[in-house]
Design an enzyme around this catalytic site. Structure first.
Site, PDB file in Angstrom:
ATOM      1  N   GLY A   1     -16.243 -13.215   1.182  1.00 20.52           N
ATOM      2  CA  GLY A   1     -16.478 -11.818   0.765  1.00 20.52           C
ATOM      3  C   GLY A   1     -16.286 -11.712  -0.732  1.00 20.52           C
TER       4      GLY A   1
ATOM      5  CB  SER B   1      -9.679  -1.042   9.464  1.00 21.37           C
ATOM      6  OG  SER B   1      -9.529  -1.993   8.427  1.00 21.37           O
TER       7      SER B   1
ATOM      8  CD  GLU C   1     -13.779 -10.903  -3.727  1.00 20.64           C
ATOM      9  OE1 GLU C   1     -13.908  -9.705  -3.488  1.00 20.64           O
ATOM     10  OE2 GLU C   1     -14.507 -11.512  -4.533  1.00 20.64           O
TER      11      GLU C   1
ATOM     12  CB  SER D   1      -0.909  -8.069  -0.291  1.00 24.58           C
ATOM     13  OG  SER D   1      -1.461  -8.989   0.644  1.00 24.58           O
TER      14      SER D   1
ATOM     15  CE  LYS E   1      -4.374  -1.587   0.524  1.00 23.37           C
ATOM     16  NZ  LYS E   1      -5.527  -1.155  -0.281  1.00 23.37           N
TER      17      LYS E   1
ATOM     18  CG  ASP F   1     -17.056  -7.565  -2.975  1.00 20.03           C
ATOM     19  OD1 ASP F   1     -16.441  -8.141  -2.066  1.00 20.03           O
ATOM     20  OD2 ASP F   1     -16.582  -6.605  -3.612  1.00 20.03           O
TER      21      ASP F   1
END
Lengths: 337, 337
Positions: free
Chosen positions: B205, B77, B201, B302, B51, B207
Site C-alpha cells: 500500500g 475501522s 510504509e 504505534s 491515536k 501510496d
C-alpha cells in the site's frame, strides 16, 4: 525447611540483579468481572519469566556457602533452562542444559545466547543419567522446583507485589512442579494478615491437584499434552507437596479456558502472557464466580515466552467474541449481579 | 499551519489524561544488530494506540474554542475510532463511529464499551454521505489525519521520547494517512540539534511513498491487502504531504518483513506489537544495514491492538528461526561487522 524469612532473605540477595516487575490492571476487565484483578507481570522479568528468581537465588547461595559451583547443570525444556543459563552467565559459571530433542529453535537460541551448552536427549532417562554422571564429577545441579533455595527465590515475585501495595483478598498462581506456589504461600505468610493462596493446574495434567486431594504424590506416566508448557511436569516433590497442602483450594482449568485467557489477557494488558499464566487466571475466575462481595485478587503471570506453534494453537478458535463479563453472568445462581 | 510549538502546547493540554508510555530496549536485539534500538511503546497508551493523543487534542481544542461539539462523528475501522470514542466519553460527548461492515467483534466491543454508537456501512461512499449529513446537522468531525490538531497530538509521542532521553540519531515511524509522521517531524523540530525522521510504509500500500517521490498525492483505488491495518489508507492529504516531504527518506516494507518483526518484537519485548508498528522496525532495519558506525534509532511502536485473524496471519510462517543478527550479516558489502 524453607520459611517466610527465607523469602525476605532471597529478595535482599537477588533484587540487585533482577527487574522489579510491574503490577498491571485492566479497568475494562475489572468492570466486566465486577471484581478487581491485579496482575504481577513476570513476563518482564529477566529471561521473560519468574524462573530467573529461583535460579539466581540458588546459585548465589551455593557460591556464598563455598560450594564448588564452577560447573552448573540442569534439565529443562523451557523457562528454567533459560533462567539457569542467564544466572550462570551473570556469575561467570559454565552451564550445561539438557533438553528434550524437540525443543524449539527460539528457546535453544536464547539458552545459547546466554552462553549455555545445550544438549538434547531422546529420553528423560537419558538426561537423568547424563546429569548423574556430571554430578558425580562435581557439577552443581539446579533443580527446577525440588530445592528450598529455588522455592525461596520464586516467592519473591509475590512478596514484591505485596510490598507494592497489591492489597489482595486472594492470591492465584499456576502449578508445574509447585516451586512458584510453595514460594508464594511462604511470601503470603510474611504478612500480618492472612491472605489465602489458591493454585491452578491444567485438567489435562492434574497430578498436583490429585496429589493435593489425596495428600500423596500422584505421578503421571507421560508428559501431559496441555498447551501450558510450564505445567507439564510429571509430579510434584515431597518438598513442594508439604507447602501445597496449605493452599486454600486448587482449581483445574480446561484447555479451552487456558486458550480463552491466553487470548484475552494480552488483548487487555498488551503484554505477552504464556499459557501457563493463563491457567492462574482461569483458576481465579472459578473462585470469583462464587464470591458475593467485591474481591481483589492477585494473579501471578508467570512469564511471556511463547513459541510459534503455541501462538498458532492459542489463536485457533475465536474466544474474543465472548467478553469475560458474559462468563460471570452465565455462571449460574451462585453469582450476584 | 501546525508548528513545533503546537506539539508542545498539545502535550500540556492532553498529558493529564494520558499515559506517559515507556521507552523499552532489548539488549539481545541491540547485540544482534550492532546498533541500539529504543522503542516508544504506544501499545500501553489509552485505547492501546497513539491515536488517543490526536483525538483528545482535537476535541479539547474544539471545546476550548467554543465550538459546538456535543455530538462527534468519525469514520474508522480501528484505532482512530476507539480513540475518538474514548476521548468523547472523557469529555462527556455523544459519538458516532462509522465502520466497515466487516469490523471485528473485539473492535466493535471496545468502541461500544466507551459508549460510542457504532454504525456499519457497506461502502466508504455510504459512510461519507452519512457523515456529511451529520455534519450538516451540527456534528463535529474528527478526521483521522487531515487535521492540524490531530497531527499536533500525534507528535507528542515522539516529543515524550525525546524528553525522556531517548537520544536518537534517527527516528522511524509508520505511515497510514501521515498524521503520526507529520507530528513526529514537528516534534523532532522542537530540538536544537537536527534529528532525521524516516517513514516506512507497506510495499503493498505504497501510496505515501509514491506521493513522497512524485511530490503529488497518489491515490489507491482499493484498500490495500496489507496485514498492517493501520496503513491501509488510500491516500495522504495535501496537509500531511507537505510535512512528509521533509522526511529524510521513506522505506517500503514487504509483508514478509512486517510479519518477521510482528513475531520478533513481542518475543523480545514481551509487549503486544501490531503489524503497523512492525512496519516502522522494517524501515529502521533497512537504514541500519547501510550504516557503518553504531547508531541509536527511535522506533515508534504505534499500538498493540491485534485481532484473532491478524494473530493467525502473523504466526503462519516461522520467522523466529532466523535471528535478527543474521539479517545484518546477510545484508551485503555495505555492512561493516
Amino acid at each position: 525447611m524453607v520459611s517466610p524469612d527465607n523469602i525476605l532473605e532471597a529478595q535482599a540477595r537477588i533484587a540487585p540483579h533482577l527487574r522489579r516487575t510491574p503490577l498491571l490492571e485492566s479497568s475494562l476487565l475489572n468492570s466486566w468481572l465486577g471484581h478487581d484483578v491485579v496482575f504481577k507481570v513476570e513476563s518482564f522479568q529477566r529471561t521473560g519469566a519468574f524462573k530467573a528468581r529461583g535460579a539466581l537465588n540458588a546459585l548465589l547461595l551455593a557460591k556464598a556457602n563455598g560450594k564448588a559451583v564452577d560447573r552448573v547443570v540442569t534439565v529443562s525444556s523451557g523457562n528454567h533452562g533459560q533462567a539457569v543459563a542467564w544466572a550462570a552467565r551473570l556469575l561467570q559459571l559454565q552451564v550445561t542444559v539438557f533438553t528434550p530433542a524437540d525443543i524449539s529453535a527460539v528457546k535453544r537460541q536464547a539458552m545459547e545466547g546466554y552462553g549455555a551448552k545445550v544438549t538434547a536427549t531422546e529420553t528423560r532417562a537419558e538426561a537423568e543419567a547424563a546429569i548423574d554422571a556430571m554430578k558425580g564429577s562435581g557439577a552443581h545441579l539446579v533443580h527446577p522446583y525440588d530445592d528450598d533455595d529455588v522455592i525461596a527465590g520464586q516467592g519473591t515475585a509475590c512478596l514484591e507485589a505485596l510490598q507494592d501495595n497489591a492489597r489482595p483478598t486472594a492470591i492465584f498462581g499456576p502449578c508445574g512442579g509447585g516451586g512458584l506456589l510453595s514460594g508464594t504461600i511462604l511470601a503470603a505468610e510474611t504478612q500480618t494478615s492472612r491472605i489465602p493462596v489458591f493454585g491452578a493446574e491444567p485438567t489435562l495434567g492434574n497430578d498436583a491437584v490429585r496429589s493435593y486431594r489425596s495428600k500423596t504424590i500422584v505421578r503421571l506416566t507421560d508428559s501431559p499434552p496441555t498447551i501450558a508448557d510450564g505445567a507439564r511436569t510429571l509430579a510434584v516433590s515431597a518438598r513442594t507437596l508439604q507447602h501445597l497442602l496449605r493452599l486454600q483450594n486448587f482449581y483445574e482449568v480446561t484447555e479451552e479456558e487456558i486458550c480463552y485467557w491466553a487470548q484475552w489477557l494480552p488483548t487487555l494488558l498488551k503484554v505477552a502472557v504464556e499459557p501457563t499464566s493463563a491457567v492462574a487466571m482461569g483458576g481465579a475466575l472459578e473462585w470469583l464466580k462464587t464470591q458475593h462481595t467485591r474481591q481483589r485478587v492477585l494473579v501471578i503471570l508467570s512469564g511471556g515466552n511463547i513459541d510459534r506453534i503455541t501462538h498458532q494453537k492459542i489463536w485457533k478458535e475465536d474466544f474474543l467474541r465472548d467478553v469475560p463479563g458474559s462468563k460471570m453472568r452465565h455462571s449460574g445462581a451462585s453469582h450476584v449481579e
